[in-house]
Design a protein around this motif. Structure first.
Motif, PDB file in Angstrom:
ATOM      1  N   ALA A  64       0.292   7.579 -14.387  1.00  0.00           N
ATOM      2  CA  ALA A  64      -0.941   8.339 -14.140  1.00  0.00           C
ATOM      3  C   ALA A  64      -0.983   8.843 -12.698  1.00  0.00           C
ATOM      4  CB  ALA A  64      -2.170   7.480 -14.434  1.00  0.00           C
ATOM      5  N   VAL A  65      -0.333   8.105 -11.804  1.00  0.00           N
ATOM      6  CA  VAL A  65      -0.285   8.513 -10.399  1.00  0.00           C
ATOM      7  C   VAL A  65       0.836   9.530 -10.186  1.00  0.00           C
ATOM      8  CG1 VAL A  65       0.133   7.707  -8.035  1.00  0.00           C
ATOM      9  CG2 VAL A  65      -1.238   6.318  -9.604  1.00  0.00           C
ATOM     10  N   ARG A  66       1.985   9.244 -10.780  1.00  0.00           N
ATOM     11  CA  ARG A  66       3.152  10.104 -10.592  1.00  0.00           C
ATOM     12  C   ARG A  66       4.117   9.907 -11.749  1.00  0.00           C
ATOM     13  NH1 ARG A  66       7.872   9.022  -6.501  1.00  0.00           N
ATOM     14  NH2 ARG A  66       9.065  10.921  -6.800  1.00  0.00           N
ATOM     15  N   ASP A  67       4.583  10.995 -12.327  1.00  0.00           N
ATOM     16  CA  ASP A  67       5.536  10.925 -13.434  1.00  0.00           C
ATOM     17  C   ASP A  67       6.949  10.795 -12.867  1.00  0.00           C
ATOM     18  OD1 ASP A  67       6.989  11.140 -15.759  1.00  0.00           O
ATOM     19  OD2 ASP A  67       5.874  12.849 -16.526  1.00  0.00           O
ATOM     20  N   PHE A  68       7.598   9.653 -13.096  1.00  0.00           N
ATOM     21  CA  PHE A  68       8.979   9.472 -12.644  1.00  0.00           C
ATOM     22  C   PHE A  68       9.754   8.655 -13.673  1.00  0.00           C
ATOM     23  CE2 PHE A  68       6.445   6.134 -10.854  1.00  0.00           C
ATOM     24  CZ  PHE A  68       7.238   5.008 -10.714  1.00  0.00           C
TER      25      PHE A  68
ATOM     26  N   HIS B 156       2.938  -9.235  -6.059  1.00  0.00           N
ATOM     27  CA  HIS B 156       2.686  -7.959  -6.736  1.00  0.00           C
ATOM     28  C   HIS B 156       1.190  -7.653  -6.784  1.00  0.00           C
ATOM     29  CE1 HIS B 156       6.675  -6.799  -8.042  1.00  0.00           C
ATOM     30  NE2 HIS B 156       6.901  -8.033  -8.450  1.00  0.00           N
ATOM     31  N   VAL B 157       0.399  -8.645  -7.124  1.00  0.00           N
ATOM     32  CA  VAL B 157      -1.054  -8.457  -7.222  1.00  0.00           C
ATOM     33  C   VAL B 157      -1.631  -8.125  -5.844  1.00  0.00           C
ATOM     34  CG1 VAL B 157      -3.235  -9.633  -7.737  1.00  0.00           C
ATOM     35  CG2 VAL B 157      -1.283  -9.864  -9.301  1.00  0.00           C
ATOM     36  N   ALA B 158      -1.159  -8.804  -4.820  1.00  0.00           N
ATOM     37  CA  ALA B 158      -1.648  -8.532  -3.461  1.00  0.00           C
ATOM     38  C   ALA B 158      -1.288  -7.112  -3.024  1.00  0.00           C
ATOM     39  CB  ALA B 158      -1.061  -9.551  -2.487  1.00  0.00           C
ATOM     40  N   ILE B 159      -0.089  -6.684  -3.327  1.00  0.00           N
ATOM     41  CA  ILE B 159       0.322  -5.321  -2.980  1.00  0.00           C
ATOM     42  C   ILE B 159      -0.576  -4.312  -3.684  1.00  0.00           C
ATOM     43  CG2 ILE B 159       2.164  -3.607  -3.298  1.00  0.00           C
ATOM     44  CD1 ILE B 159       4.142  -5.984  -2.781  1.00  0.00           C
ATOM     45  N   LEU B 160      -0.886  -4.571  -4.936  1.00  0.00           N
ATOM     46  CA  LEU B 160      -1.743  -3.644  -5.692  1.00  0.00           C
ATOM     47  C   LEU B 160      -3.163  -3.591  -5.134  1.00  0.00           C
ATOM     48  CD1 LEU B 160      -0.522  -4.141  -9.343  1.00  0.00           C
ATOM     49  CD2 LEU B 160      -0.423  -2.049  -7.981  1.00  0.00           C
ATOM     50  N   ARG B 161      -3.628  -4.680  -4.536  1.00  0.00           N
ATOM     51  CA  ARG B 161      -4.958  -4.665  -3.919  1.00  0.00           C
ATOM     52  C   ARG B 161      -5.030  -3.632  -2.793  1.00  0.00           C
ATOM     53  NH1 ARG B 161      -5.015 -10.242  -2.870  1.00  0.00           N
ATOM     54  NH2 ARG B 161      -5.068 -11.127  -4.924  1.00  0.00           N
ATOM     55  N   TYR B 162      -3.914  -3.489  -2.087  1.00  0.00           N
ATOM     56  CA  TYR B 162      -3.884  -2.581  -0.936  1.00  0.00           C
ATOM     57  C   TYR B 162      -3.267  -1.222  -1.247  1.00  0.00           C
ATOM     58  CZ  TYR B 162      -5.168  -6.771   1.526  1.00  0.00           C
ATOM     59  OH  TYR B 162      -5.833  -7.896   1.915  1.00  0.00           O
ATOM     60  N   ALA B 163      -2.540  -1.145  -2.351  1.00  0.00           N
ATOM     61  CA  ALA B 163      -1.841   0.108  -2.666  1.00  0.00           C
ATOM     62  C   ALA B 163      -2.036   0.467  -4.138  1.00  0.00           C
ATOM     63  CB  ALA B 163      -0.363  -0.037  -2.337  1.00  0.00           C
ATOM     64  N   SER B 164      -3.278   0.429  -4.592  1.00  0.00           N
ATOM     65  CA  SER B 164      -3.550   0.645  -6.018  1.00  0.00           C
ATOM     66  C   SER B 164      -3.251   2.069  -6.479  1.00  0.00           C
ATOM     67  CB  SER B 164      -5.002   0.289  -6.348  1.00  0.00           C
ATOM     68  OG  SER B 164      -5.876   1.153  -5.648  1.00  0.00           O
ATOM     69  N   ARG B 165      -3.131   2.989  -5.552  1.00  0.00           N
ATOM     70  CA  ARG B 165      -2.819   4.376  -5.905  1.00  0.00           C
ATOM     71  C   ARG B 165      -1.340   4.711  -5.684  1.00  0.00           C
ATOM     72  NH1 ARG B 165      -6.994   7.740  -7.081  1.00  0.00           N
ATOM     73  NH2 ARG B 165      -9.064   6.916  -6.695  1.00  0.00           N
ATOM     74  N   THR B 166      -0.534   3.699  -5.537  1.00  0.00           N
ATOM     75  CA  THR B 166       0.889   3.893  -5.325  1.00  0.00           C
ATOM     76  C   THR B 166       1.626   3.648  -6.638  1.00  0.00           C
ATOM     77  OG1 THR B 166       0.628   3.115  -3.068  1.00  0.00           O
ATOM     78  CG2 THR B 166       2.871   3.169  -3.938  1.00  0.00           C
ATOM     79  N   ALA B 167       2.275   4.679  -7.130  1.00  0.00           N
ATOM     80  CA  ALA B 167       2.978   4.582  -8.415  1.00  0.00           C
ATOM     81  C   ALA B 167       4.042   3.490  -8.387  1.00  0.00           C
ATOM     82  CB  ALA B 167       3.605   5.932  -8.764  1.00  0.00           C
ATOM     83  N   TRP B 168       4.774   3.391  -7.284  1.00  0.00           N
ATOM     84  CA  TRP B 168       5.852   2.408  -7.212  1.00  0.00           C
ATOM     85  C   TRP B 168       5.337   0.973  -7.243  1.00  0.00           C
ATOM     86  CZ3 TRP B 168      10.695   3.230  -8.328  1.00  0.00           C
ATOM     87  CH2 TRP B 168      11.170   4.532  -8.297  1.00  0.00           C
ATOM     88  N   ALA B 169       4.171   0.720  -6.701  1.00  0.00           N
ATOM     89  CA  ALA B 169       3.609  -0.638  -6.741  1.00  0.00           C
ATOM     90  C   ALA B 169       3.313  -1.036  -8.182  1.00  0.00           C
ATOM     91  CB  ALA B 169       2.343  -0.718  -5.889  1.00  0.00           C
ATOM     92  N   HIS B 170       2.725  -0.118  -8.945  1.00  0.00           N
ATOM     93  CA  HIS B 170       2.457  -0.404 -10.362  1.00  0.00           C
ATOM     94  C   HIS B 170       3.762  -0.550 -11.140  1.00  0.00           C
ATOM     95  CE1 HIS B 170      -1.892  -0.057 -10.368  1.00  0.00           C
ATOM     96  NE2 HIS B 170      -1.773   1.008  -9.586  1.00  0.00           N
ATOM     97  N   HIS B 171       4.717   0.331 -10.830  1.00  0.00           N
ATOM     98  CA  HIS B 171       6.006   0.262 -11.534  1.00  0.00           C
ATOM     99  C   HIS B 171       6.725  -1.056 -11.248  1.00  0.00           C
ATOM    100  CE1 HIS B 171      10.023   0.943 -12.902  1.00  0.00           C
ATOM    101  NE2 HIS B 171      10.477   0.859 -11.666  1.00  0.00           N
ATOM    102  N   ASN B 172       6.783  -1.456  -9.991  1.00  0.00           N
ATOM    103  CA  ASN B 172       7.480  -2.706  -9.660  1.00  0.00           C
ATOM    104  C   ASN B 172       6.835  -3.905 -10.354  1.00  0.00           C
ATOM    105  OD1 ASN B 172       9.389  -1.427  -8.101  1.00  0.00           O
ATOM    106  ND2 ASN B 172       8.231  -1.687  -6.205  1.00  0.00           N
TER     107      ASN B 172
END
Length: 176
Positions: free
Chosen positions: A59-63, A20-36
């Motif tokens: 903050a990125v996307r309301d879902f 999860h942390v590695a994914i966030l390093r590359y996709a920090s602006r992806t709402a689903w990465a933060h959600h997962n």
């Protein structure tokens, strides 16, 4: 061997979190990465961390899935405070935030009802007791199959009926 199984489980959780942390390093602006990641943290009962991740996702996307998970994290945090001495007001704040995030969270309504009922019992405040009843009713409406909520709602109704009979008896003129 139970100990070996537990070590393996902890190792897998550590690896999952690292992913999860590695994914966030590359996709920090992806709402689903933060959600997962927030969902993972919620299941670990790391409520503050889950709240942070879900807030970032929103903050990125309301879902709705992020709202549901954020609400569940606020509820879990509130439940932790509910029975800690001197922390009841914090539990109320958490339950209210859970409801504000997702008003269909039956558990949050139930938690708020338990807080209000406890405060009503401590202070003999009937307005708080009525508010607890309203919150319990909302929880029961949202999750009619929840046996605990239904039982509490029925107990609360019986308590209110008993109080009404007592009030009537007190108000009736006495014959001496």
């Amino acid at each position: 061997d139970v100990a070996a199984f537990e070590r393996l489980h902890v190792l897998r959780l550590d690896r999952a979190e690292s992913c999860h942390v590695a994914i966030l390093r590359y996709a920090s602006r992806t709402a689903w990465a933060h959600h997962n990641y927030g969902l993972f943290l919620l299941h670990q009962q790391r409520f503050d961390d889950a709240i942070r991740q879900e807030q970032r996702a929103l903050a990125v996307r309301d879902f709705m899935m992020a709202r549901i998970t954020l609400s569940a994290a606020w509820y879990g945090k509130g439940l932790g405070y509910l029975f800690e001495p001197g922390q009841a007001e914090l539990s109320k704040t958490c339950f209210e935030k859970a409801i504000a995030t997702d008003s269909t969270n039956a558990n949050a309504w139930y938690g708020l009802a338990m807080y209000l009922e406890t405060r009503a019992e401590q202070s003999s405040d009937r307005a708080l007791l009525a508010s607890a009843g309203t919150a319990l009713q909302r929880a029961a409406e949202l999750d009619p199959t929840n046996g605990v909520v239904r039982a509490e709602w029925m107990r609360h109704q019986k308590l209110r009926e008993s109080q009404a009979r007592l009030d009537s008896a007190r108000a009736a003129p006495r014959e001496d």
